[in-house]
Design a protein around this motif. Structure first.
Motif, PDB file in Angstrom:
ATOM      1  N   GLN A 144       1.148  -1.352  -0.022  1.00 36.06           N
ATOM      2  CA  GLN A 144       0.210   0.148   0.246  1.00 36.06           C
ATOM      3  C   GLN A 144       1.180   1.697  -0.147  1.00 36.06           C
ATOM      4  OE1 GLN A 144      -2.082  -0.949   3.197  1.00 36.06           O
ATOM      5  NE2 GLN A 144      -4.012  -1.153   2.040  1.00 36.06           N
ATOM      6  N   PHE A 145       1.800   0.962   0.290  1.00 34.43           N
ATOM      7  CA  PHE A 145       2.757   2.493   0.600  1.00 34.43           C
ATOM      8  C   PHE A 145       3.306   2.280  -0.781  1.00 34.43           C
ATOM      9  CE2 PHE A 145       7.454   4.285   1.753  1.00 34.43           C
ATOM     10  CZ  PHE A 145       6.266   5.494   1.726  1.00 34.43           C
ATOM     11  N   MET A 146       3.132   1.924  -1.992  1.00 34.64           N
ATOM     12  CA  MET A 146       4.422   1.684  -2.999  1.00 34.64           C
ATOM     13  C   MET A 146       3.235   3.241  -3.773  1.00 34.64           C
ATOM     14  SD  MET A 146       6.176   0.709  -5.369  1.00 34.64           S
ATOM     15  CE  MET A 146       6.418  -1.044  -5.213  1.00 34.64           C
ATOM     16  N   ASP A 206       5.325   6.988  -5.640  1.00 35.83           N
ATOM     17  CA  ASP A 206       4.957   7.990  -6.974  1.00 35.83           C
ATOM     18  C   ASP A 206       4.898   9.497  -6.770  1.00 35.83           C
ATOM     19  OD1 ASP A 206       2.229   5.907  -8.707  1.00 35.83           O
ATOM     20  OD2 ASP A 206       4.472   5.432  -8.215  1.00 35.83           O
ATOM     21  N   ARG A 207       4.325   9.605  -5.821  1.00 29.83           N
ATOM     22  CA  ARG A 207       4.469  11.251  -5.072  1.00 29.83           C
ATOM     23  C   ARG A 207       5.382  11.828  -4.760  1.00 29.83           C
ATOM     24  NH1 ARG A 207       0.334   7.618  -6.378  1.00 29.83           N
ATOM     25  NH2 ARG A 207      -1.882   8.851  -7.312  1.00 29.83           N
ATOM     26  N   GLY A 231      13.383   1.901  -6.536  1.00 34.52           N
ATOM     27  CA  GLY A 231      14.017   2.385  -5.501  1.00 34.52           C
ATOM     28  C   GLY A 231      13.476   1.933  -3.960  1.00 34.52           C
ATOM     29  N   TYR A 232      12.307   2.005  -4.042  1.00 29.11           N
ATOM     30  CA  TYR A 232      11.494   0.945  -2.926  1.00 29.11           C
ATOM     31  C   TYR A 232      11.107   0.078  -3.179  1.00 29.11           C
ATOM     32  CZ  TYR A 232       7.521   0.014   0.340  1.00 29.11           C
ATOM     33  OH  TYR A 232       7.007  -0.779   1.353  1.00 29.11           O
ATOM     34  N   ALA A 233      11.190  -0.817  -4.532  1.00 31.89           N
ATOM     35  CA  ALA A 233      11.446  -2.547  -4.529  1.00 31.89           C
ATOM     36  C   ALA A 233      11.874  -2.686  -4.357  1.00 31.89           C
ATOM     37  CB  ALA A 233      10.563  -2.724  -5.957  1.00 31.89           C
ATOM     38  N   ASN A 251       3.213   3.556 -10.431  1.00 32.58           N
ATOM     39  CA  ASN A 251       2.751   2.729  -9.889  1.00 32.58           C
ATOM     40  C   ASN A 251       2.745   1.234 -10.119  1.00 32.58           C
ATOM     41  OD1 ASN A 251       1.565   1.290  -7.185  1.00 32.58           O
ATOM     42  ND2 ASN A 251      -0.324   2.020  -7.593  1.00 32.58           N
ATOM     43  N   TYR A 252       3.928   1.230 -11.176  1.00 29.57           N
ATOM     44  CA  TYR A 252       4.464   0.094 -11.594  1.00 29.57           C
ATOM     45  C   TYR A 252       4.865  -1.084 -10.750  1.00 29.57           C
ATOM     46  CZ  TYR A 252       4.798  -2.823 -16.096  1.00 29.57           C
ATOM     47  OH  TYR A 252       5.416  -3.240 -17.339  1.00 29.57           O
ATOM     48  N   MET A 253       5.889  -0.567 -10.029  1.00 27.48           N
ATOM     49  CA  MET A 253       6.577  -2.008  -9.859  1.00 27.48           C
ATOM     50  C   MET A 253       5.765  -2.612  -8.450  1.00 27.48           C
ATOM     51  SD  MET A 253       9.305  -0.920 -11.701  1.00 27.48           S
ATOM     52  CE  MET A 253       9.893   0.064 -12.537  1.00 27.48           C
TER      53      MET A 253
END
Length: 366
Positions: free
Chosen positions: A58-60, A64-65, A77-79, A153-155
């Motif tokens: 849910q944080f992914m 983006d923002r 980076g998050y993934a 929001n693709y990764m």
């Protein structure tokens, strides 16, 4: 000598979206800048805290923002951080797709910087239109793959959300093949333009030692002569498979920061040519349990975003929600050196220097 008093003025916001988010408190002696105090306001109001209130996935969309100009790079980076935390492998095809999206995002970012820098200088609006025209072609590709043009929001952990549509690769190859000619056109239009040269050459010099001491990364650091790129020094994803150079210039002024973005776009094209030629068939997602709960532990992963080092520090307590997420955003770090770069220059030069740093407000206030 005429004795004058210093005055303190607020500069900003320069854009309707930046009200309350960022301003500069500038101390002036006439038109000469004596001091600059960047004041950060509020935009997202605690995105790191929001990460603790939902699941990892849910944080992914919130990543983006943080940098809505190049959302794919922030997704990545998050993934990478969560995959490092949980020991998740990524299929070959998904890795290639990620690199393609990240390098297209790098080009988008640099197009925006180059186009609007000329606008900041009061030169002319034509470069903005040229750059936005090419950017739209890349956003079309993002929309084809993810359904969204900006906040993609693709990764996903272990891959990407969906495979590429059939028409994506032919269209991407056509765009990449045509892009060097566009960069040539942009350089011919701008690089020797008397307004750009007069307003940027020797302005806002950032010495290499000051950049290193200030933890500056990305194009700003490389424009000061330090050839440091995380894709090379600590390769992530499959960047170690590609043949590309890390451009660096030596003067560290606003002109070199402009020129470095031009050089980096050429290298992104080089990476894209290889990735689009080599991309294999296969799976695009590693299967994960629906109740995703990484074992207790912590991980820090850093990637080379278009603006510099983007780091995610993730802590797991074994539950389905992150215990703690800390973001290292390049814009927030890079703007800390603004005062040192600006003292002694004129008010008009301050706009040039700020524009050459390339900040995004979602990263300045996290």
């Amino acid at each position: 000598m005429l004795k004058t008093d210093t005055i303190v003025v607020n500069m900003g916001p320069q854009h309707p979206s930046t009200h309350g988010v960022f301003r500069m408190v500038v101390t002036l002696d006439g038109e000469r800048v004596v001091n600059v105090d960047p004041v950060v306001g509020y935009l997202h109001r605690g995105v790191e805290k929001l990460a603790e209130r939902g699941t990892y996935l849910q944080f992914m969309p919130l990543t983006d923002r943080n940098d809505y100009i190049c959302a794919m790079n922030n997704n990545l980076g998050y993934a990478v951080a969560v995959e490092k935390l949980a020991g998740i492998a990524v299929p070959e095809r998904a890795e290639y797709i990620r690199v393609i999206m990240a390098e297209l995002g790098r080009i988008v970012n640099h197009l925006i910087l180059v186009g609007f820098l000329l606008n900041d200088l009061g030169a002319f609006f034509t470069p903005v239109l040229y750059c936005l025209r090419e950017r739209e072609k890349i956003l079309d590709l993002f929309e084809m793959a993810s359904g969204s043009r900006m906040t993609c929001n693709y990764m996903r952990f272990g891959g990407v959300a969906a495979d590429l549509p059939e028409e994506f690769l032919p269209r991407a190859r056509k765009l990449v093949a045509s892009f060097p000619a566009f960069i040539d056109e942009l350089e011919a239009l701008l690089s020797t333009n008397e307004i750009l040269v007069a307003r940027t050459r020797g302005v806002g010099v950032l010495p290499a030692d000051a950049a290193i001491n200030g933890s500056i990364t990305g194009p700003m650091l490389r424009a000061s002569g330090v050839r440091y790129d995380i894709r090379r020094v600590e390769p992530y994803s499959i960047y170690d498979r590609f043949d590309f150079q890390v451009p660096a210039l030596e003067h560290g002024d606003s002109y070199d920061r402009y020129m470095l973005r031009i050089l980096e776009m050429r290298q992104s094209v080089r990476i894209l040519e290889q990735a689009l030629a080599q991309i294999p068939a296969g799976e695009i997602q590693t299967r994960l349990p629906k109740a995703f709960r990484p074992a207790p532990g912590e991980a820090y992963a850093r990637t080379e975003s278009p603006k510099g080092e983007l780091g995610y520090y993730v802590v797991s307590d074994g539950s389905g929600n992150p215990y703690r997420i800390k973001i290292r955003p390049p814009s927030f770090i890079n703007i800390s050196i603004l005062s040192q770069m600006s003292v002694g220059w004129k008010v008009a030069d301050l706009i040039t220097i700020l524009g050459s740093i390339d900040i995004i407000l979602g990263e300045v206030d996290r």
